[in-house]
Structures are given as C-alpha cells and as structure tokens.
Design a protein around this motif. Sequence first.
Motif, PDB file in Angstrom:
ATOM      1  N   MET A 125       0.827  -1.206   0.000  1.00 45.73           N
ATOM      2  CA  MET A 125       0.000   0.000   0.000  1.00 45.73           C
ATOM      3  C   MET A 125       0.864   1.261   0.000  1.00 45.73           C
ATOM      4  N   GLU A 126       1.906   1.271   0.841  1.00 51.21           N
ATOM      5  CA  GLU A 126       2.773   2.440   0.937  1.00 51.21           C
ATOM      6  C   GLU A 126       3.458   2.744  -0.398  1.00 51.21           C
ATOM      7  N   LYS A 127       3.837   1.696  -1.118  1.00 51.37           N
ATOM      8  CA  LYS A 127       4.487   1.871  -2.419  1.00 51.37           C
ATOM      9  C   LYS A 127       3.537   2.562  -3.405  1.00 51.37           C
ATOM     10  N   HIS A 128       2.269   2.214  -3.373  1.00 51.72           N
ATOM     11  CA  HIS A 128       1.285   2.823  -4.269  1.00 51.72           C
ATOM     12  C   HIS A 128       1.063   4.293  -3.926  1.00 51.72           C
ATOM     13  N   VAL A 129       1.027   4.596  -2.648  1.00 51.65           N
ATOM     14  CA  VAL A 129       0.856   5.983  -2.213  1.00 51.65           C
ATOM     15  C   VAL A 129       2.065   6.814  -2.650  1.00 51.65           C
ATOM     16  N   LYS A 130       3.246   6.253  -2.473  1.00 52.41           N
ATOM     17  CA  LYS A 130       4.472   6.953  -2.878  1.00 52.41           C
ATOM     18  C   LYS A 130       4.463   7.203  -4.395  1.00 52.41           C
ATOM     19  N   HIS A 131       4.079   6.191  -5.168  1.00 51.59           N
ATOM     20  CA  HIS A 131       4.017   6.351  -6.625  1.00 51.59           C
ATOM     21  C   HIS A 131       3.004   7.428  -7.001  1.00 51.59           C
ATOM     22  N   LEU A 132       1.885   7.430  -6.328  1.00 53.86           N
ATOM     23  CA  LEU A 132       0.851   8.441  -6.584  1.00 53.86           C
ATOM     24  C   LEU A 132       1.367   9.846  -6.290  1.00 53.86           C
ATOM     25  N   VAL A 133       2.058  10.005  -5.175  1.00 51.64           N
ATOM     26  CA  VAL A 133       2.602  11.317  -4.790  1.00 51.64           C
ATOM     27  C   VAL A 133       3.676  11.767  -5.779  1.00 51.64           C
ATOM     28  N   VAL A 134       4.585  10.868  -6.147  1.00 50.57           N
ATOM     29  CA  VAL A 134       5.640  11.205  -7.114  1.00 50.57           C
ATOM     30  C   VAL A 134       5.025  11.589  -8.457  1.00 50.57           C
ATOM     31  N   THR A 135       4.046  10.834  -8.905  1.00 53.77           N
ATOM     32  CA  THR A 135       3.404  11.109 -10.195  1.00 53.77           C
ATOM     33  C   THR A 135       2.646  12.438 -10.158  1.00 53.77           C
ATOM     34  N   ALA A 136       1.966  12.716  -9.055  1.00 53.09           N
ATOM     35  CA  ALA A 136       1.262  13.997  -8.918  1.00 53.09           C
ATOM     36  C   ALA A 136       2.253  15.159  -8.947  1.00 53.09           C
ATOM     37  N   LEU A 137       3.378  14.995  -8.272  1.00 57.37           N
ATOM     38  CA  LEU A 137       4.422  16.027  -8.291  1.00 57.37           C
ATOM     39  C   LEU A 137       4.976  16.198  -9.705  1.00 57.37           C
ATOM     40  N   ALA A 138       5.155  15.088 -10.404  1.00 56.47           N
ATOM     41  CA  ALA A 138       5.654  15.141 -11.788  1.00 56.47           C
ATOM     42  C   ALA A 138       4.681  15.893 -12.691  1.00 56.47           C
ATOM     43  N   ILE A 139       3.392  15.622 -12.548  1.00 56.82           N
ATOM     44  CA  ILE A 139       2.372  16.332 -13.334  1.00 56.82           C
ATOM     45  C   ILE A 139       2.433  17.825 -13.024  1.00 56.82           C
ATOM     46  N   ALA A 140       2.470  18.159 -11.734  1.00 53.02           N
ATOM     47  CA  ALA A 140       2.475  19.570 -11.321  1.00 53.02           C
ATOM     48  C   ALA A 140       3.704  20.304 -11.835  1.00 53.02           C
TER      49      ALA A 140
END
Length: 170
Positions: free
Chosen positions: A1-16
């Motif tokens: 679960m933590e890995k998915h949250v981290k990927h989501l946060v990194v991807t959101a930062l990348a989009i921004a």
Amino acid sequence: MEKHVKHLVVTALAIALTYVFTAFVNIRLPIMANGGLIHLGNVPLFVFAIIFGKKTGAIAGGIGMALFDLLSGWTAWAPFTLVVVGAMGYVVGAITEKKHSFGWTVTAMLSALVIKIGGYYIAEGIIYGNWAIPVASIPGNVVQVMTAMIIVMIIIVPLRKAANRSMMKE
C-alpha cells in the motif's frame, strides 16, 4: 500500500512540475504564423521519466502538458498533447529504465524529439487542414527539446544519485 501511495505522490508532483515549467517558464514565438511556444516543461518530464520510469513519464507528460493546453486557451491541442507528450514520456522512461548510460539517456531524449516532431506535425496538419504549415513549427520543437536535453544531461547524474540514496534508506 505504501508503495502505491508513494508512486501516486511522485506522479502527482511530476504532473504539477511539468505543468508549472510549461506554463511559467516559456517564450511565445511571435514570428510563427500559428503561435508557437518554447517552454521548459520537457525538463521535469524527462527527469521524472528517467528516474521513475515509463509510467510516471507518460502520465506526467501527457497530463501535465495537456492540462496546460486546457488552462491556457490552447484547448484544441489538449488531446494531441495528451497522446504525443504521453508517448514521449513513456519512451524516455522505457529506454532509460534498464539502460542508465549517457548514450542511452541521449538516445531516449532524441527519440522523444522524433515523437514530438512527428506527433505535432500530424496534429497541426489536422488542426489547420494544411500539411505545409506544420513545417514552420519544427525548428521551435527542436530548440525546445534540445534545450531540455542539455539541462537534463547536466542535472540527471546528481538527481539519480539522490534518488537512489533516498530509495536505499527505505
């Protein structure tokens, strides 16, 4: 679960960051008949694709730059940008996920340049209904991607090292 949250946060930062570097670090080209924009949005796109892979690269590029199109009056371009820049991010990430050398990193970004030139040539041809007009955009696309390539080649080694150190601590 933590890995998915981290990927989501990194991807959101990348989009921004891709959106911000596209929207606020740019030069509009008044000499172009169809407008034209040179921006640094490819810098975070390439960095995130190289460090975090093809999935993050595709999402960051496609959504980050399409979001710029939607919010800045270039709405007709958004679907094309989603596909073209998404493909650029995917290819850069796919090439550099397993091959980390200077040569492969350059090859990955040159591949993105080919995708950008071809993709936006087709997009402009469709949007303008003219297959000659898009030729005028090629130099701007080359300058945009080559500028990003130079910046990325300067910063990618220390960023990779920092990312690797951070991942090792987990």
